[in-house]
Design a protein around this motif. Structure first.
Motif, PDB file in Angstrom:
ATOM      1  N   HIS A 171       0.830  -1.202   0.000  1.00  0.00           N
ATOM      2  CA  HIS A 171       0.000   0.000   0.000  1.00  0.00           C
ATOM      3  C   HIS A 171       0.871   1.263   0.000  1.00  0.00           C
ATOM      4  N   GLU A 172       1.890   1.270   0.856  1.00  0.00           N
ATOM      5  CA  GLU A 172       2.784   2.424   0.920  1.00  0.00           C
ATOM      6  C   GLU A 172       3.552   2.598  -0.379  1.00  0.00           C
ATOM      7  N   THR A 173       3.954   1.487  -0.990  1.00  0.00           N
ATOM      8  CA  THR A 173       4.696   1.560  -2.243  1.00  0.00           C
ATOM      9  C   THR A 173       3.859   2.197  -3.341  1.00  0.00           C
ATOM     10  N   LYS A 174       2.609   1.768  -3.475  1.00  0.00           N
ATOM     11  CA  LYS A 174       1.734   2.357  -4.486  1.00  0.00           C
ATOM     12  C   LYS A 174       1.506   3.845  -4.215  1.00  0.00           C
ATOM     13  N   ALA A 175       1.332   4.196  -2.953  1.00  0.00           N
ATOM     14  CA  ALA A 175       1.119   5.593  -2.598  1.00  0.00           C
ATOM     15  C   ALA A 175       2.335   6.441  -2.958  1.00  0.00           C
ATOM     16  N   GLN A 176       3.540   5.891  -2.745  1.00  0.00           N
ATOM     17  CA  GLN A 176       4.761   6.609  -3.077  1.00  0.00           C
ATOM     18  C   GLN A 176       4.897   6.811  -4.585  1.00  0.00           C
ATOM     19  N   ILE A 177       4.564   5.781  -5.356  1.00  0.00           N
ATOM     20  CA  ILE A 177       4.619   5.902  -6.818  1.00  0.00           C
ATOM     21  C   ILE A 177       3.649   6.981  -7.286  1.00  0.00           C
ATOM     22  N   ASP A 178       2.407   6.911  -6.808  1.00  0.00           N
ATOM     23  CA  ASP A 178       1.387   7.884  -7.226  1.00  0.00           C
ATOM     24  C   ASP A 178       1.791   9.304  -6.852  1.00  0.00           C
ATOM     25  N   GLU A 179       2.342   9.476  -5.659  1.00  0.00           N
ATOM     26  CA  GLU A 179       2.742  10.807  -5.214  1.00  0.00           C
ATOM     27  C   GLU A 179       3.857  11.367  -6.098  1.00  0.00           C
ATOM     28  N   ALA A 180       4.867  10.531  -6.394  1.00  0.00           N
ATOM     29  CA  ALA A 180       5.979  10.986  -7.225  1.00  0.00           C
ATOM     30  C   ALA A 180       5.508  11.321  -8.636  1.00  0.00           C
ATOM     31  N   VAL A 181       4.644  10.474  -9.204  1.00  0.00           N
ATOM     32  CA  VAL A 181       4.129  10.712 -10.560  1.00  0.00           C
ATOM     33  C   VAL A 181       3.367  12.029 -10.609  1.00  0.00           C
ATOM     34  N   ASN A 182       2.494  12.273  -9.643  1.00  0.00           N
ATOM     35  CA  ASN A 182       1.703  13.507  -9.623  1.00  0.00           C
ATOM     36  C   ASN A 182       2.589  14.742  -9.502  1.00  0.00           C
ATOM     37  N   LYS A 183       3.599  14.678  -8.649  1.00  0.00           N
ATOM     38  CA  LYS A 183       4.504  15.813  -8.476  1.00  0.00           C
ATOM     39  C   LYS A 183       5.285  16.091  -9.751  1.00  0.00           C
ATOM     40  N   LEU A 184       5.793  15.037 -10.377  1.00  0.00           N
ATOM     41  CA  LEU A 184       6.595  15.211 -11.586  1.00  0.00           C
ATOM     42  C   LEU A 184       5.752  15.720 -12.748  1.00  0.00           C
ATOM     43  N   ARG A 185       4.529  15.239 -12.851  1.00  0.00           N
ATOM     44  CA  ARG A 185       3.663  15.698 -13.947  1.00  0.00           C
ATOM     45  C   ARG A 185       3.282  17.168 -13.784  1.00  0.00           C
ATOM     46  N   ARG A 186       3.090  17.610 -12.540  1.00  0.00           N
ATOM     47  CA  ARG A 186       2.802  19.030 -12.316  1.00  0.00           C
ATOM     48  C   ARG A 186       4.024  19.894 -12.619  1.00  0.00           C
ATOM     49  N   ALA A 187       5.196  19.405 -12.232  1.00  0.00           N
ATOM     50  CA  ALA A 187       6.409  20.198 -12.421  1.00  0.00           C
ATOM     51  C   ALA A 187       6.848  20.234 -13.879  1.00  0.00           C
ATOM     52  N   LEU A 188       6.824  19.065 -14.538  1.00  0.00           N
ATOM     53  CA  LEU A 188       7.317  18.956 -15.912  1.00  0.00           C
ATOM     54  C   LEU A 188       6.265  18.267 -16.775  1.00  0.00           C
ATOM     55  N   PRO A 189       5.242  18.981 -17.193  1.00  0.00           N
ATOM     56  CA  PRO A 189       4.145  18.344 -17.947  1.00  0.00           C
ATOM     57  C   PRO A 189       4.566  17.742 -19.276  1.00  0.00           C
ATOM     58  N   LYS A 190       5.684  18.181 -19.853  1.00  0.00           N
ATOM     59  CA  LYS A 190       6.125  17.619 -21.133  1.00  0.00           C
ATOM     60  C   LYS A 190       6.987  16.378 -20.961  1.00  0.00           C
ATOM     61  N   ALA A 191       7.329  16.055 -19.723  1.00  0.00           N
ATOM     62  CA  ALA A 191       8.125  14.856 -19.478  1.00  0.00           C
ATOM     63  C   ALA A 191       7.270  13.608 -19.648  1.00  0.00           C
ATOM     64  N   GLU A 192       7.898  12.530 -20.079  1.00  0.00           N
ATOM     65  CA  GLU A 192       7.222  11.228 -20.158  1.00  0.00           C
ATOM     66  C   GLU A 192       7.534  10.454 -18.879  1.00  0.00           C
ATOM     67  N   ILE A 193       6.511  10.228 -18.064  1.00  0.00           N
ATOM     68  CA  ILE A 193       6.703   9.474 -16.824  1.00  0.00           C
ATOM     69  C   ILE A 193       6.570   7.984 -17.146  1.00  0.00           C
ATOM     70  N   VAL A 194       7.658   7.270 -17.001  1.00  0.00           N
ATOM     71  CA  VAL A 194       7.710   5.867 -17.427  1.00  0.00           C
ATOM     72  C   VAL A 194       7.189   4.984 -16.292  1.00  0.00           C
ATOM     73  N   VAL A 195       5.891   4.908 -16.199  1.00  0.00           N
ATOM     74  CA  VAL A 195       5.226   4.063 -15.214  1.00  0.00           C
ATOM     75  C   VAL A 195       4.115   3.309 -15.928  1.00  0.00           C
ATOM     76  N   GLY A 196       4.130   1.987 -15.835  1.00  0.00           N
ATOM     77  CA  GLY A 196       3.124   1.182 -16.511  1.00  0.00           C
ATOM     78  C   GLY A 196       2.385   0.271 -15.559  1.00  0.00           C
ATOM     79  N   ALA A 197       1.558  -0.599 -16.128  1.00  0.00           N
ATOM     80  CA  ALA A 197       0.716  -1.488 -15.331  1.00  0.00           C
ATOM     81  C   ALA A 197       1.552  -2.432 -14.460  1.00  0.00           C
ATOM     82  N   LYS A 198       2.747  -2.762 -14.887  1.00  0.00           N
ATOM     83  CA  LYS A 198       3.582  -3.722 -14.171  1.00  0.00           C
ATOM     84  C   LYS A 198       4.571  -3.049 -13.211  1.00  0.00           C
ATOM     85  N   SER A 199       4.529  -1.712 -13.152  1.00  0.00           N
ATOM     86  CA  SER A 199       5.520  -1.002 -12.346  1.00  0.00           C
ATOM     87  C   SER A 199       5.455  -1.379 -10.873  1.00  0.00           C
TER      88      SER A 199
END
Length: 257
Positions: A171-199
Motif C-alpha cells: 500500500h505504501e509503495t503504491k502511494a509513493q509511486i502515485d505521489e511521485a508521478v503527480n509531483k513530476l507531472r505538475r512540475a514537468l508536464p512535457k516529461a514522459e513518466i515511465v510508469v506502466g501497469a507492471k511497475s
C-alpha cells in the motif's frame, strides 16, 4: 578560442559552439554538431565539486557529426571530437550516475533513449524548480535544461526509498509511486513518466528480493551504531575498523557493501 556552448539535450542532442570573438577581432564563428558521446567524469571530480557553486569540469565529447559551421575547411558531416574545459554558470545539484562515472544531469541524458531514475532528493529538487514546466527563478542549474523537454523519468527509486524509515509495504509503495508521478507531472508536464501497469509489481518484487539482505544490514548497523556515533581517537581506528569487518562477516554482509 574563447567560446560559449549551448545545448538542447533532448532535441536530438545538438550542441552549438560559438566564439565570443573570431580571428583578429572579427565576428565569432559557430559550429553545431549532434550525436555525441560524452566521457563520464571521475569520482575524484565529484568529490571536489560543490553542489551550490557553478561547476567546472573537463568536457570530452566524441563521435559527433557536424551539422553546420562557418569554419573554413570544415564540412558538414565530418566526425568531431571535442576536448575542452566546461566553465559553467550552472550548479549541478542533481547528477546523473552513468556507466563509467557521472555527468551533470542534462548531459547525462544526452541520448534520446535515456531514462532518468530519480530518487526522492532529485524529485524534491525538480519540484522546487518547476511549476507547470516553467522555472521558478532559482539559481541556474543543469536541471533547468529540462524545461519544456520531453525527458523520460522513472520514479521507481522513490518508491523503493519510502518515507517511513522502513521497507514499505504494498500500500505504501503504491502511494509513493502515485505521489511521485503527480509531483513530476505538475512540475514537468512535457516529461514522459515511465510508469506502466507492471511497475508496482516490479517494485514489490525488488523489495522482496532485498528484504533479507536489508534486514541483515539493519541489524548490523544497529549493533555498530553506538561505537560509531562518537568521535574515535586515532589509536582506536584500527580496532574500530576490525570490529566493523568482524560484524559484516557475522551478519553475512559483504565487506564491500
Amino acid at each position: 578560442m574563447t567560446s560559449d556552448v549551448e545545448t538542447a539535450p533532448r532535441a536530438g542532442g545538438t550542441f552549438l559552439f560559438k566564439e565570443s570573438e573570431g580571428p583578429n577581432g572579427g565576428p565569432g564563428r559557430t559550429i553545431s554538431f549532434a550525436g555525441v558521446d560524452i566521457q563520464p567524469r571521475s569520482y575524484a571530480e565529484l568529490a571536489a565539486a560543490s553542489s551550490n557553486l557553478p561547476i567546472t569540469i573537463q568536457l570530452d565529447m566524441y563521435n559527433g557529426e557536424i551539422l553546420h559551421t562557418d569554419f573554413n575547411g570544415v564540412d558538414p558531416g565530418t566526425v568531431v571530437h571535442v576536448s575542452t574545459t566546461l566553465e559553467s554558470r550552472f550548479t549541478s545539484r542533481a547528477i546523473g550516475l552513468v556507466k563509467g562515472g557521472w555527468l551533470p544531469s542534462a548531459l547525462a541524458t544526452i541520448k534520446a533513449d535515456s531514462i532518468i531514475l530519480v530518487d526522492r532528493n532529485v524529485v524534491t529538487e525538480i519540484v522546487s524548480r518547476f511549476e507547470s514546466g516553467v522555472k521558478k527563478g532559482r539559481e541556474p542549474d543543469f536541471l533547468d535544461l529540462f524545461e519544456d523537454s520531453p525527458i523520460r523519468i522513472n520514479p521507481m527509486l522513490c518508491a523503493l526509498e519510502g518515507n517511513s524509515r522502513r521497507m514499505p509495504d504494498p500500500h505504501e509503495t503504491k502511494a509513493q509511486i502515485d505521489e511521485a508521478v503527480n509531483k513530476l507531472r505538475r512540475a514537468l508536464p512535457k516529461a514522459e513518466i515511465v510508469v506502466g501497469a507492471k511497475s508496482l509489481e516490479g517494485v514489490l518484487g525488488l523489495i522482496e528480493n532485498t528484504r533479507a539482505s536489508f534486514s541483515r544490514k539493519n541489524a548490523m548497523l544497529l549493533e555498530l551504531a553506538p561505537t560509531l556515533c562518537a568521535p574515535t581517537s586515532r589509536k582506536d581506528v584500527a580496532a574500530r575498523i576490525a570490529s566493523v569487518i568482524e560484524a559484516a562477516d557475522r551478519f553475512d554482509v559483504s565487506r564491500k557493501s
